[in-house]
Each structure stands twice: as structure tokens, then as C-alpha cells.
Design a protein around this motif. Structure first.
Motif, PDB file in Angstrom:
ATOM      1  N   HIS A 146       0.814  -1.220   0.000  1.00 50.82           N
ATOM      2  CA  HIS A 146       0.000   0.000   0.000  1.00 50.82           C
ATOM      3  C   HIS A 146       0.847   1.268   0.000  1.00 50.82           C
ATOM      4  O   HIS A 146       0.292   2.369  -0.157  1.00 50.82           O
ATOM      5  N   GLY A 185     -11.245   1.924   1.793  1.00 51.86           N
ATOM      6  CA  GLY A 185     -11.151   1.066   0.622  1.00 51.86           C
ATOM      7  C   GLY A 185      -9.857   0.287   0.509  1.00 51.86           C
ATOM      8  O   GLY A 185      -9.668  -0.475  -0.440  1.00 51.86           O
ATOM      9  N   LEU A 223      -8.571  -2.131   2.554  1.00 56.21           N
ATOM     10  CA  LEU A 223      -8.715  -3.546   2.910  1.00 56.21           C
ATOM     11  C   LEU A 223     -10.178  -3.944   2.802  1.00 56.21           C
ATOM     12  O   LEU A 223     -11.068  -3.104   2.973  1.00 56.21           O
ATOM     13  N   PRO A 224     -10.460  -5.224   2.568  1.00 56.81           N
ATOM     14  CA  PRO A 224     -11.858  -5.662   2.442  1.00 56.81           C
ATOM     15  C   PRO A 224     -12.709  -5.325   3.656  1.00 56.81           C
ATOM     16  O   PRO A 224     -13.902  -5.053   3.516  1.00 56.81           O
ATOM     17  N   GLY A 225     -12.135  -5.316   4.839  1.00 59.20           N
ATOM     18  CA  GLY A 225     -12.908  -5.009   6.039  1.00 59.20           C
ATOM     19  C   GLY A 225     -12.964  -3.544   6.392  1.00 59.20           C
ATOM     20  O   GLY A 225     -13.430  -3.184   7.475  1.00 59.20           O
ATOM     21  N   GLY A 226     -12.493  -2.673   5.508  1.00 60.93           N
ATOM     22  CA  GLY A 226     -12.549  -1.238   5.762  1.00 60.93           C
ATOM     23  C   GLY A 226     -11.594  -0.796   6.851  1.00 60.93           C
ATOM     24  O   GLY A 226     -10.592  -1.459   7.151  1.00 60.93           O
ATOM     25  N   ALA A 241     -10.677  -3.178   9.765  1.00 62.72           N
ATOM     26  CA  ALA A 241      -9.658  -4.157   9.396  1.00 62.72           C
ATOM     27  C   ALA A 241      -8.276  -3.525   9.358  1.00 62.72           C
ATOM     28  O   ALA A 241      -7.274  -4.153   9.738  1.00 62.72           O
ATOM     29  N   ARG A 252      -5.036  -4.609  11.445  1.00 59.96           N
ATOM     30  CA  ARG A 252      -3.777  -4.897  10.753  1.00 59.96           C
ATOM     31  C   ARG A 252      -2.633  -4.094  11.351  1.00 59.96           C
ATOM     32  O   ARG A 252      -1.545  -4.619  11.604  1.00 59.96           O
TER      33      ARG A 252
END
Length: 399
Positions: free
Chosen positions: A12, A287, A289-292, A295, A299
Motif C-alpha cells: 500500500h 477502501g 482492505l476488504p474489512g474497511g 480491518a 492490521r
């Protein structure tokens, strides 16, 4: 000397314009704004300069309402209870300079409080004759209960306000503010929470927390442009809180907005684009990570805990706090040093060496309790385990 091969950042990192020749491990000091949010700021600035009167007089109020609504939904409060301020230090000063204290009053804080905000507390106390009382929180420590006991044990019948960090800057501790706020409120004592690091690092529900005052930066973990922060004031306390700059709202005849809104939304001509970029920053981080953003918080915390374990092993130090008190900041104790701080910025010589020899930007804190020294990491989306392994290797080499 020949510099070592620098480790790769996280995938990222491509969204940020960070210097690729530096291993930047100090997100916690000032944050770092991603490219897409800076682009949004440039667009807003261009709009403002094309027609400043339209932007400021005709459109700014509605734009601020929209940005504040997005932020309020994220931190769990009503939008009319939020004000934008440039940074959390300004938020702390705004509250302290608004409240009335008298000789004999006690202003409670901890010995982990951020230096700038402690200075503001001392300034107000000196002006009013109030006394600053400091609760000593042990570090290293074993439990949240030690923090609760230390703070509540210093509260007396003369205590008028508690100033406390949500996440401590020098030691990277998530303090258990909810039980402290509730216990003190039962005694008639209000709390000013310095949440400089919290928005974007921790889930927040400010209405449920119930603190009278809560301030936090957006430019750190929400990655907005520098100069964007929030001040939340509980509805019953808003009449007492005034902005540091008194402007047109002070005598406005409007009845469609609260005095709190009228005064804080315009304190004079300034660049409000950092505030207006909050929705863009929330969208961007949401946007990644899938979990917003939840998440992303998880992380970053996991990365901080792994980094802490690596660094503790590298320097031979035990973890200074339980995992439950760690989020996106982690401090690892280092051996004390008698070396003088390096001029002109007063940096620990190890911090200077890590930068000059290893191209690592990371803070090495010296903190008087009685004389602790620590390296602090603050992972964000652009960081990788490899970068923390590189720091661990550098610390081993510097021992």
C-alpha cells in the motif's frame, strides 16, 4: 559509508509519496497524507482561489457541515457536538483557556501526558492559582487497573478537571479512559481526553464515552492533510467553551445554529481545506482492505505487536505493557544513556545514528520516570514487517 540495502515497504506504500531512500517508521509524530487526499486538497484550494468569496461566504458552511457529519458518524457522536480545530494541542488549549479555575482548585493529569498539553495545563494553573496534581503511572506496567488506581487515587474533593491521554505519546499505551471518565463523573469531576492518536487507530464512540471534552487529530491515523483535528464537547458543556480566536460568530443574530457552531465554524480567514478533506481520507482508508477501516486498525495493531516482539528481542528488553494496552503505537525500552542530546533539535544520539547510518526515521524517546529511554514504532498501511526487522538489525548493530 555504504548504506545497507533498504527493506521493501508494504504494497500500500504506492499510495503515498514518501521518500524511498528513507525507512520512515514515524507515522505517529505527524502522520503522512496519501496522494489521492492531497489531490483532493489541491482541487479544493483551486476552487477557493477561483472565487474566494463564493467559496468562503456562500459555500463553506455547507461544506463544513458535510465533512463534520462524515467525521461524527465515524467517531460516534452528533455532528453538532464536533468542532474542527487545527490540531489536538489547540483542542486542549481551547478547553483549558475557556474554563474558569480558582486558587485551591486541582487540575489532575498523569506523568505520561504529552509535553505540549502539560505545558498548557501548567500555564492555566499559574494564571488562575490552581494546582496541577500528577498521577504517576508505572512503566513498565502489568495491567489497566494500575492506571485506574493511580488516577482515581489522586482525585480529591478539590479536583476540577482531569486531562488524560487516550493513547500516550512517549509510551504508546492505550489508557482505560472509559472507567476513569465514569468514576470521576460520579464524583462531579469532568474529563478532557487528549485523543491525539485515537481517531483511526481505535474504535471511538464519543457519545457513549460521555467525557465532557475530547480532542483528536485527523492528520495522524486518518491521514488527512496537516492542520485537521476535532474537538468534541458534550452538549451541556458547550456554552462554556469558546474558540481561541473570537470572531464574527460571537455576536451573530442567527438562531438557526448553536452558538458553538457559529463561533467555531469561522474564526477568521484560514485554509479550511484540511477539514474538508476528511471525507476523502475516510473513503480512501475505508477502501484499502476488504474489512474497511476496522480491518486496517486490526492490521496496524498486529504489525505493532510483531514489531514490539522483534525489537524487544533485538535489545534484550521485556515488553513494557500487556498486549491489551497496545494499538498502533508500541514503545520498547532501551538501556539508559548518559550521552547528551544532539543539538540543535535535542535528539537522542541513537536516533541521529539510525538516520544517518541506516536511513531509518524513528523516534528515540527520553522520558523522566525516572530516566526511561525507548524506541517507538507506529505502523500504518504503508509499513511492512521487513522494515521493522531492518530496524531490529540496526539496533543490534548499534548496541
Amino acid at each position: 559509508m555504504t548504506l545497507p540495502l533498504l527493506p521493501p515497504p508494504a504494497e500500500h506504500a504506492r499510495h503515498w509519496d514518501l521518500d524511498p531512500t528513507v525507512v520512515f517508521l514515524n507515522h505517529g509524530s505527524f502522520g503522512a497524507c496519501p496522494r489521492v487526499v492531497l489531490q483532493r486538497q489541491n482541487e479544493l484550494r483551486a476552487e477557493m482561489e477561483r472565487e474566494p468569496v463564493r467559496f468562503v461566504h456562500r459555500e463553506l458552511e455547507g461544506r463544513l457541515d458535510a465533512a463534520r457529519a462524515a467525521l461524527a458518524a465515524f467517531v460516534g457522536c452528533g455532528p453538532d457536538d464536533l468542532a474542527f480545530v487545527p490540531n489536538a494541542t489547540t483542542g486542549v488549549n481551547t478547553v483549558l483557556r475557556s474554563l474558569a479555575f480558582a486558587p485551591g482548585d486541582e487540575l489532575l493529569t498523569t506523568d505520561h501526558e504529552y509535553n505540549a498539553c502539560r505545558n498548557a495545563l501548567d500555564f492555566v494553573a499559574a494564571r488562575t492559582g490552581a494546582k496541577v496534581v500528577v498521577a504517576a503511572i508505572p512503566f513498565p506496567l502489568q495491567s489497566e487497573q494500575q492506571v485506574i488506581d493511580a488516577v482515581l487515587g489522586k482525585a480529591t474533593a478539590r479536583t476540577k478537571l482531569l486531562l488524560i491521554d487516550h493513547v500516550t505519546s512517549p509510551t504508546g499505551l492505550v489508557l482505560p479512559i472509559a472507567p476513569i471518565v465514569a468514576a470521576l463523573r460520579d464524583r462531579g469531576v469532568e474529563t478532557l481526553v487528549d485523543g491525539a492518536h485515537a481517531p483511526g487507530m481505535l474504535p471511538l464512540a464519543l457519545d457513549r464515552l460521555g467525557a465532557a471534552y475530547y480532542t483528536g487529530n485527523c492528520h495522524k491515523w486518518l491521514c488527512t492533510p496537516k492542520g485537521s483535528a476535532m474537538l468534541h464537547v458534550r452538549r451541556d458543556r458547550q456554552p462554556d467553551v469558546r474558540p481561541l480566536a473570537i470572531s464574527h460568530g460571537a455576536n451573530s443574530a442567527r438562531a438557526d445554529r448553536s452558538r458553538f457552531r457559529l463561533e467555531f465554524d469561522f474564526t477568521g480567514t484560514d485554509d479550511t481545506t484540511p477539514f474538508l478533506c476528511v471525507p476523502a481520507a475516510l473513503d480512501f482508508l475505508g477502501g484499502l482492505l476488504p474489512g474497511g477501516i476496522p480491518a486496517l486498525m486490526q492490521r496496524n495493531r498486529a504489525l505493532a505487536l510483531r514489531a514490539r516482539a522483534m525489537l524487544c528481542a533485538a535489545v534484550g528488553s521485556a515488553p513494557a505493557a500487556p498486549e491489551a494496552m497496545i494499538a498502533g503505537l508500541a514503545s520498547v525500552l532501551l538501556p539508559p544513556s548518559a550521552e547528551p542530546m544532539a543539538p540543535p533539535l535535542g535528539l537522542d544520539p541513537l536516533q541521529v545514528r539510525l538516520y544517518e547510518e541506516w536511513r531509518i526515521e524513528v523516534p528515540v524517546m527520553r522520558w523522566a520516570q525516572p530516566a526511561l529511554r525507548a524506541v517507538r514504532v507506529s505502523p500504518q498501511a504503508y509499513h511492512s514487517d521487513a522494515q521493522h526487522e531492518y530496524l531490529a538489525a540496526a539496533l543490534r548493530a548499534c548496541r
